[in-house]
Write an enzyme that holds these catalytic residues in place. Structure first.
Site, PDB file in Angstrom:
ATOM      1  N   GLY A  30     103.277  87.968  46.909  1.00 58.96           N
ATOM      2  CA  GLY A  30     104.231  88.835  47.578  1.00 58.96           C
ATOM      3  C   GLY A  30     103.731  89.299  48.934  1.00 58.96           C
ATOM      4  O   GLY A  30     102.812  88.702  49.505  1.00 58.96           O
ATOM      5  N   LEU A  32     105.349  89.029  51.690  1.00 54.43           N
ATOM      6  CA  LEU A  32     105.518  87.745  52.386  1.00 54.43           C
ATOM      7  C   LEU A  32     105.593  87.910  53.898  1.00 54.43           C
ATOM      8  O   LEU A  32     106.103  88.897  54.421  1.00 54.43           O
ATOM      9  CB  LEU A  32     106.795  87.063  51.881  1.00 54.43           C
ATOM     10  N   HIS A  33     105.065  86.898  54.591  1.00 53.31           N
ATOM     11  CA  HIS A  33     105.097  86.860  56.060  1.00 53.31           C
ATOM     12  C   HIS A  33     105.344  85.420  56.476  1.00 53.31           C
ATOM     13  O   HIS A  33     105.550  84.532  55.611  1.00 53.31           O
ATOM     14  CB  HIS A  33     103.790  87.418  56.630  1.00 53.31           C
ATOM     15  N   HIS A  36     103.685  82.497  54.585  1.00 52.72           N
ATOM     16  CA  HIS A  36     104.305  82.073  53.316  1.00 52.72           C
ATOM     17  C   HIS A  36     105.565  81.259  53.586  1.00 52.72           C
ATOM     18  O   HIS A  36     105.846  80.284  52.886  1.00 52.72           O
ATOM     19  CB  HIS A  36     104.703  83.299  52.481  1.00 52.72           C
ATOM     20  N   GLY A 146      98.176  77.520  51.629  1.00 54.94           N
ATOM     21  CA  GLY A 146      97.741  77.677  53.018  1.00 54.94           C
ATOM     22  C   GLY A 146      96.321  77.162  53.227  1.00 54.94           C
ATOM     23  O   GLY A 146      95.442  77.387  52.385  1.00 54.94           O
ATOM     24  N   GLN A 152      89.848  78.189  48.443  1.00 56.27           N
ATOM     25  CA  GLN A 152      90.861  78.234  47.387  1.00 56.27           C
ATOM     26  C   GLN A 152      91.553  76.874  47.262  1.00 56.27           C
ATOM     27  O   GLN A 152      91.780  76.362  46.164  1.00 56.27           O
ATOM     28  CB  GLN A 152      91.889  79.331  47.690  1.00 56.27           C
ATOM     29  N   SER A 185      98.768  89.125  54.277  1.00 58.60           N
ATOM     30  CA  SER A 185      99.366  90.352  53.741  1.00 58.60           C
ATOM     31  C   SER A 185      98.402  91.519  53.891  1.00 58.60           C
ATOM     32  O   SER A 185      98.792  92.678  53.811  1.00 58.60           O
ATOM     33  CB  SER A 185      99.694  90.170  52.258  1.00 58.60           C
TER      34      SER A 185
HETATM   35  O1  PAF Z   1      96.787  82.625  47.763  1.00 55.10           O
HETATM   36  C1  PAF Z   1      97.321  83.458  47.019  1.00 55.10           C
HETATM   37  O2  PAF Z   1      98.255  84.181  47.399  1.00 55.10           O
HETATM   38  C2  PAF Z   1      96.839  83.613  45.582  1.00 55.10           C
HETATM   39  O3  PAF Z   1      95.459  83.427  45.488  1.00 55.10           O
HETATM   40  C3  PAF Z   1      97.576  82.671  44.600  1.00 55.10           C
HETATM   41  C4  PAF Z   1      97.338  81.207  44.914  1.00 55.10           C
HETATM   42  C5  PAF Z   1      99.071  82.985  44.632  1.00 55.10           C
HETATM   43  C6  PAF Z   1      97.073  82.915  43.162  1.00 55.10           C
HETATM   44  O4  PAF Z   1      97.292  84.228  42.749  1.00 55.10           O
END
Ligand code: PAF
Length: 280
Positions: A30, A32-33, A36, A146, A152, A185
């Site tokens: 959430g 969001l910007h 996203h 992203g 990640q 965010s």
């Molecule tokens: O990158 C994110 O916003 C979070 O780490 C994700 C991938 C939604 C997992 O909670």
């Protein structure tokens, strides 16, 4: 746009979507910007239906205060996703995702515990676990993440390969503010002059890119990044890793293959990260 709060509702709604073609997934927490929305646009370009999730995943936060302070802007988020043509949003609460607690976890044992994983113990295990759950619940054909969250993305790619999860993973370039600050965010938690000091993340990465292309050593590049970030009072460099982009192992000397530079900078109330992949 369908809004589902339970796994049962998602399963019922998803049963209707395949008739329209393939499904692209954008997972979010959430707030969001534009970053996203670039993920949503990439998913829309490739797929008939886009599903988004909004879930502030408690298991990827080390500090309960950080979890509590995470911005929540549900109404605005839903309006943005609707405007962007998203077919379904999954908006669960924690007990829907972790009904029996955390007995079963997913961890990329090496990748999760190096680099930023050292600064944020348990973080990537939480991410891998929740993303696996979301993949299992939604069963998309592809998912979009992203590139800003460089480690990640590497963790998710590796997890999908190792666990034979049939989801194609796409990395989407970082969207930046006019002064180069990566959209996040977390940026709204910068106070006072911290916002202008935060430009230093991108500035240091831009200087680093020039140096790598000029054939400078990673040791010199690292020293320059430390100096640039150290010149701002509000910013403390807490993570700096220069790794081989393919192997994710630290590099030394003059790089000959693409490298990734990852930085983590602590401000009073917020930890910001940024990255750049550079081909020498
Ligand atoms: O990158 C994110 O916003 C979070 O780490 C994700 C991938 C939604 C997992 O909670």
């Amino acid at each position: 746009m369908q809004i589902c709060k339970t796994v049962t509702e998602v399963r019922r709604t998803m049963a209707d979507l395949p008739a329209q073609g393939s499904v692209g997934l954008v997972t979010t927490m959430g707030a969001l910007h534009a970053g996203h929305m670039a993920l949503v646009a990439a998913a829309r370009a490739d797929h008939a239906a886009v599903v988004a999730t909004i879930f502030v995943n408690p298991t990827q936060f080390g500090d309960p205060k950080d979890l509590e302070a995470y911005p929540r802007t549900e109404d605005a988020d839903l309006a943005m996703l609707k405007d962007a043509g998203v077919a379904m949003v999954f908006l669960p609460n924690a007990s829907e995702i972790y009904p029996e607690g955390e007995e079963t976890i997913v961890e990329t044992t090496h990748l999760a515990n190096i680099l930023h994983g050292v600064v944020r113990p348990g973080h990537f295990r939480g991410v891998a676990t929740v993303v696996t759950k979301l993949f299992n619940i939604i069963q998309p054909d592809a998912a979009y993440f992203g590139e800003k969250d460089y480690q990640q993305l590497a963790v998710i790619r590796r997890m999908v390969t190792d666990l034979h999860i049939p989801v194609q993973i796409h990395g989407v370039p970082t969207v930046r503010e006019a002064d180069g600050l990566a959209m996040s965010s977390r940026n709204i938690r910068l106070v006072g002059h911290e916002r202008s000091d935060a430009r230093v993340l991108y500035q240091s990465l831009t200087v680093a890119e020039t140096m790598v292309k000029e054939g400078k050593t990673v040791e010199l590049v690292a020293e320059t990044i430390r100096d640039i970030i150290g010149s701002r009072r509000a910013a403390t460099l807490v993570g700096l890793d220069i790794v081989d982009a393919a192997a994710f192992a630290h590099v030394t000397g003059i790089p000959t293959h693409p490298i990734g530079i990852m930085i983590a900078v602590q401000f009073k109330n917020v930890l910001l990260i940024d990255q750049k992949e550079i081909t020498p």
